[in-house]
Design an enzyme around this catalytic site. Sequence first.
Site, short mmCIF file in Angstrom:
data_model
loop_
_atom_site.label_atom_id
_atom_site.label_comp_id
_atom_site.label_asym_id
_atom_site.label_seq_id
_atom_site.Cartn_x
_atom_site.Cartn_y
_atom_site.Cartn_z
N HIS A 1 0.86 -1.19 0.00
CA HIS A 1 0.00 0.00 0.00
C HIS A 1 0.89 1.24 0.00
CE1 HIS A 1 -2.87 3.05 1.36
NE2 HIS A 1 -3.79 2.23 0.87
N GLU B 1 -3.53 3.31 -7.06
CA GLU B 1 -3.97 4.42 -6.22
C GLU B 1 -2.96 5.56 -6.30
OE1 GLU B 1 -6.47 2.82 -2.57
OE2 GLU B 1 -4.35 2.81 -2.12
N ILE C 1 -5.28 10.07 -2.23
CA ILE C 1 -5.75 9.26 -1.09
C ILE C 1 -6.25 10.18 0.03
CG2 ILE C 1 -4.99 7.71 0.78
CD1 ILE C 1 -3.19 6.30 -1.24
N SER D 1 -11.47 6.19 3.77
CA SER D 1 -12.08 7.24 4.59
C SER D 1 -13.56 7.45 4.37
CB SER D 1 -11.32 8.56 4.40
OG SER D 1 -11.13 8.85 3.05
#
Length: 231
Positions: free
Chosen positions: A97, A145, A150, A206
């Site tokens: 990640h 991503e 993010i 989130s």
Amino acid sequence: MVMSIQLPAIFVNFKTYEKATADRAEALARICQQVSHETGVQVVVAVQDADIYRVSRRVTIPVFAEHIDPVGYGSYTGQIIPEAVKLNGAQGTILNHSEDRVRLDVLETAIRRAHEVGLITLACANTPEAAASIAELGPDLIAVEPPELIGSGRSVSKAKPEVITDTLARVRKVANIPVLCGAGIVDADDVRRAIALGARGILVASAVTKAKDPEKSLRDLARGFSRIEHA
Ligand code: G3P
């Protein structure tokens, strides 16, 4: 290859959010399960290592780790070994990640170790180029991503759709690995656009973990899939 996640899917990454830790991780995972069952959209939860056991005892939807280390039984104090992750109830693991990047050679070993114990691997990439290199390592799923989006509330599918299409094109040249996308995804429209661009699911944090009403937020994300399927 170890692969048993129904796609398209919503992967909810609990990260280390307070509202997604310990007993609250359990409660949030139960909400994810309820929405998954009621909408028919596969929801997968990725939880902290310390919460894998308690969460996997409470839900039947797939539980992932957020990370594993590329080692095994032995003298590796403090490391998260794939054997323990699997034995404590996880079906898979996120790797690499953006908030937990590893070198490519470390990632390669981690993917191999995870597969040795039967864990599904979701490897993250921060760029289309990185996704192509990661595809060579043979993970089961890749998620692209852009780090700058993010937690921003600006979705990759609207702000940088070319990242998704470029990743798909590059990965396809290497291997037939499903590509997910994440970063800034907050609602059904963001999901719809991601799927229309070719993503096989989303990785989200989130919008769910920090939401006042996580169930409502997750239902909205799930709607992004059904509109496409029934359009
Ligand atoms: O792993 C998912 C994540 O990095 C995206 O976070 O908060 O933008 O949905 P968020």
